[in-house]
Design an enzyme around this catalytic site. Structure first.
Site, PDB file in Angstrom:
ATOM      1  N   GLU A  99     -21.415 -57.463 -11.012  1.00  0.00           N
ATOM      2  CA  GLU A  99     -21.808 -56.481 -10.274  1.00  0.00           C
ATOM      3  C   GLU A  99     -22.263 -55.006 -10.525  1.00  0.00           C
ATOM      4  O   GLU A  99     -22.962 -54.227 -10.391  1.00  0.00           O
ATOM      5  CB  GLU A  99     -21.259 -56.741  -8.710  1.00  0.00           C
ATOM      6  CG  GLU A  99     -21.956 -55.711  -7.567  1.00  0.00           C
ATOM      7  CD  GLU A  99     -21.249 -56.260  -6.218  1.00  0.00           C
ATOM      8  OE1 GLU A  99     -21.140 -57.292  -5.581  1.00  0.00           O
ATOM      9  OE2 GLU A  99     -20.852 -55.206  -5.654  1.00  0.00           O
TER      10      GLU A  99
ATOM     11  N   SER B  55     -19.220 -49.493 -28.459  1.00  0.00           N
ATOM     12  CA  SER B  55     -18.803 -50.425 -29.347  1.00  0.00           C
ATOM     13  C   SER B  55     -18.039 -51.238 -28.248  1.00  0.00           C
ATOM     14  O   SER B  55     -17.152 -50.816 -27.562  1.00  0.00           O
ATOM     15  CB  SER B  55     -17.950 -50.166 -30.457  1.00  0.00           C
ATOM     16  OG  SER B  55     -17.739 -51.329 -31.074  1.00  0.00           O
TER      17      SER B  55
ATOM     18  N   ARG C 227     -17.379 -59.290  -9.530  1.00  0.00           N
ATOM     19  CA  ARG C 227     -17.360 -57.747  -9.151  1.00  0.00           C
ATOM     20  C   ARG C 227     -17.689 -57.009 -10.404  1.00  0.00           C
ATOM     21  O   ARG C 227     -18.307 -56.016 -10.309  1.00  0.00           O
ATOM     22  CB  ARG C 227     -16.139 -57.447  -8.475  1.00  0.00           C
ATOM     23  CG  ARG C 227     -15.912 -57.983  -7.048  1.00  0.00           C
ATOM     24  CD  ARG C 227     -16.904 -57.817  -6.231  1.00  0.00           C
ATOM     25  NE  ARG C 227     -16.388 -58.489  -4.589  1.00  0.00           N
ATOM     26  CZ  ARG C 227     -16.954 -59.666  -4.455  1.00  0.00           C
ATOM     27  NH1 ARG C 227     -17.168 -60.451  -5.338  1.00  0.00           N
ATOM     28  NH2 ARG C 227     -16.550 -60.123  -3.205  1.00  0.00           N
TER      29      ARG C 227
END
Lengths: 147, 147, 147, 147, 147, 147, 147, 147, 147, 147
Positions: free
Chosen positions: A91, A114, A88
């Protein structure tokens, strides 16, 4: 013993001793996010922290040095993760990647957030429609140098 | 016209009209994170929102329907992103993926954080040591069903 | 012992004891689909279920805790499966993927079918032209959140 | 004109004429699952069905022949799909693939479920806890031939 | 012992006992093509056949059950084979794949040749210009179901 | 015009003129397997054959030379084919690859079956249990040279 | 013992006994190119040659049979080699591949250079500007069969 | 116009003018191997050579500069080539790669054969058993620098 | 023992003996960059250097020969590195690759910078705004040979 | 016009106007390394710099805005570069990657060298044994934050 064998030992001993990651982190004196990442072989500890872990988790003596060395990072076995929880997050990068780029650069100009000077916090937010996972991330903005 | 051609048109017209994503979002009446993702072809708008975008960005009439349809999602040309800003988020998944898994499951049990019932906020935090990008994410926790 | 070693042990002991997956599931008191997935390292059990499995399958004591932990999911050795039975399901995704998308979104709007709040049933349908494999799946529909 | 250009034309004309897939299927006289797959370039139609589609969707005359030819199948641009809705089905294969294999072979012996002699039905099940997507699949079982 | 360890054992014992595949097949009472594939972990045997193999090849008792189970198929270590003999077959698919498709579908309509209800025969044809490998394959044609 | 554009033109004109591959092959005076492969850009024709094709399929004059040149071979868009008919042949290589190797080398010693000095024949075999696709292949055996 | 374990043993014993590949080849009575390839698991020896190697390199008795069997060929761990010496040959294919094709086919017509009926010679050419590696390859030309 | 469009133009004009690569090379005054590689976009020409090519092959004026620029090299569309002629060279690297390494380093010590200070010659050797392709390569040996 | 096992032994013994890479290099009498690369299995040592390392790092006797042999080079487990420090160098190639090419060729003409006749130096530059890593590389320029 | 079309235009116009990268950089008033990277679509310019480039290289007006926007970075068409000059840098990462890691971390502790706060210089060093390419890189060291 290399670092991945040590990680496996930590994972097994933590399970056997029934310690939560939060309690391991408390013993070390750092956040649970950073300590968990370190125990999973992604961060390096200082000598005091390493000594605490060796004692808490019944690790062999040589682990103390190994825990203070920068590990070869990367915690996943494949470039696209197969575990649904971790996928997830991948994704989110696939779907929101260009949005991250547009909004960070609209606000800051050309550069990056960063991932090194970075901290993170994971919390539970009770919600009648189903509790929520709240994650807050904070990374220093770095501008591209012009020369 | 398909959705990726429409995305290219939106990107070009926004540039030409010098509109910030924040102002586009304000016109639409939603958060800048969600509206930017939608304009980049990752979310679908309702009819009113779509009409607003068509007018604001000088889009052709047929764009109105296209903006309301669920797009084929995925905003990046490669499985591992090459752009450094976006790569840093992929790196977070690679380095912290197993940490996300351990801590979310320690707190919630077995399940995932939804990437669908999800919201996100990107903000600038002034800091004398260099301003920081702050991102907060909130996703509903979903338990694995047992049956 | 890690979870994949435990899976191998379960597979071997089940074979040696000549137990069907259906009978293992009955002993656990859950569906055969979910129990099989769990025994193959894809689901986590509660303590009672784990204890049942430990006894039924002659597992060592430490297996009891391991079975209650969320595993790192993903049961296949390659991104495109080579086993013909499993490949046929991958082929369905390759051929029908866009059809799934169109029809689910025509009926429900923009969102996904959950693979977490999900249940499945596999049955044999006698048919004079050759028996059929019937699979029914049920997943909660989740709408994209707008914010 | 090749089949993928025709698919794009069908998708655009259907949108312009505001026809649902269910109504296209009704005009063709087949299920919405099979007709949608065919319109998206995954199935071949007979001549009557093709003629219906040509008229219904304002397609050029040459489309009629093209729709009756077996297409080069495969509807997705990448081996691992990026669209979250379609990915969830790939995830089911990744997580449940070995379960499919064990249970089908426990019931039927060594063989596969056909993805050719196959039918599928997608339906909405109202549920107070959130409506559910129900999918039922039926494929003929094929035994490995021994010789 | 898992199936790949058993395959290695079969390969070693066959070498040590200096048995040809043809003689192993004769003992089993099936074709050399099917028996070799089975011994290499790609087919499942019935109990009598398995018992024959156990005796003929000095296999341990537990092999008998393992040989009757459907294996996880796929005999090659990489997606594109590196061994030149096997690569030539992959090359045939790469070069003639679209020809297979055109000619089978010209003759049969839309469907596939089964790789399950399939048999194969490999023979040597003496030829003064150099002997030839003759392979004949026969697979049931399966039509796409329309529904 | 390059060879892939010519292939597309051949495919379109054959469709428009309603010619079967068998009849194209008859006009050329070679087997349907070889002629189809050549028309799909995998073989080179001699000048007479090329002239026949140019006339039969209404090709432009420059096609005549192009058809006589060795093409850059490889007819599939991906390393693992997505079309189910073509995939079944890839599956045969994946499942039977090591069997091909064992049996050919048991009969012939160390070497390969040529995919160049090769011919193939595809035929329909009527069968009350469902017609069968019969494919016979014949390739010259080539021994590894020792030096 | 399988062939890759045998290769490792050969490599270690040759090192320990301080034998050059040229002297191993001389003992076997074949060229150093072919013998080295065979010792590295890419060629099969006849029984006399195998017996020589077993004695020369202190190999166990079972090695004798293994050395006479056709190996599963392919000597590199990745599709694109990482070792710079070997990569340079891959680079030659990447840069000169289409040149090989044009010039061989200009001279010979449509076909290939055999990699089976093939021999190779590697020599050192003294050169004041730096010695040169000279490699000469000779492979039989094979014409595509027309049928 | 970029270099790949120029390559396509060169290929088409050479075909139309019926020039062999050998005659193009003669006009340029270099070897056929190097000139062919250059015409296929893998080498850069000097101004005189470029002018010769522009006139010989009816190229537009701007081609003259483009031919003198170092191209982005790499002539193949995939990492593992699909064309059988070119694949055979890749197969040589896969099978003989470690042999190249052992023998070159046995003779020269640690280093590589240059693919830059490199020349190549392709010739036909008549042979009653079938003509042979002879390729001789010569590359400067480069030692690893120690510092 | 093969080279990768030796590398692991070197890494472990260096850690146990608490030696810096700089001190190992000093003992060997070469630069820290080259010695570290060699210890990590990327360079070959001469006999004196190897003997020094064997004594300094308590290596077994057979290591002495192994250290003098050219290793199979390539120090990273994946084509795109996952470790953030190493990835940054890959990122430089991805972002600046075409710049390297343009500027080197503008200055030198068509050719490459050698990675074999190459030396490198890594140093710390104190800087009030944060210390800097300074890397200087020097590689011989090699022109493409024309022939 | 998007950024990659603009890059192509810049490359073509620079060639037509015969400008060196060094002279373009001088006009812009920055280093040749940074300006070349920017012109190749990897850096963003400020408005003055962009205006200079528009005039110098005859770019259309809309280019001025486009040049000031952060581009989607990544200049190479494949993950492993095929061009030999660029590949040599990739080879350096493959061979020296772990050396970079060890030496930087020995000197600085756990962290990375920034590829953002980074500058680079490419120069020619005359050398009687062959001129050398000298590259010096300087990146800020960033420590992992502990929290």
């Amino acid at each position: 013993m290399d670092r991945s064998e040590l990680t496996e030992l930590i994972v097994n001993n933590r399970r056997r001793k029934q310690l939560s990651w939060a309690s391991v982190a408390e013993a070390v004196g750092r956040s649970k996010e950073w300590v968990t990442a370190g125990c999973l072989g992604q961060m390096s500890f200082d000598e005091t922290e390493a000594a605490t872990l060796v004692e808490l988790l019944d690790l062999p003596a040589e682990a103390a040095v190994l825990l203070t060395e920068p590990p070869y990072r990367g915690s996943l076995p494949t470039a696209v993760p197969t575990d649904p929880l971790i996928y997830r997050f991948y994704e989110l990068v696939a779907v929101y990647g260009t949005t991250f780029k547009e909004l960070i650069q609209e606000e800051f100009g050309d550069g990056i957030m960063s991932a090194i000077d970075f901290r993170m916090n994971i919390e539970r937010e009770p919600d009648p429609a189903g509790d929520r996972v709240n994650i807050s991330m904070s990374g220093k903005f770095l501008s591209y140098r012009r020369y």
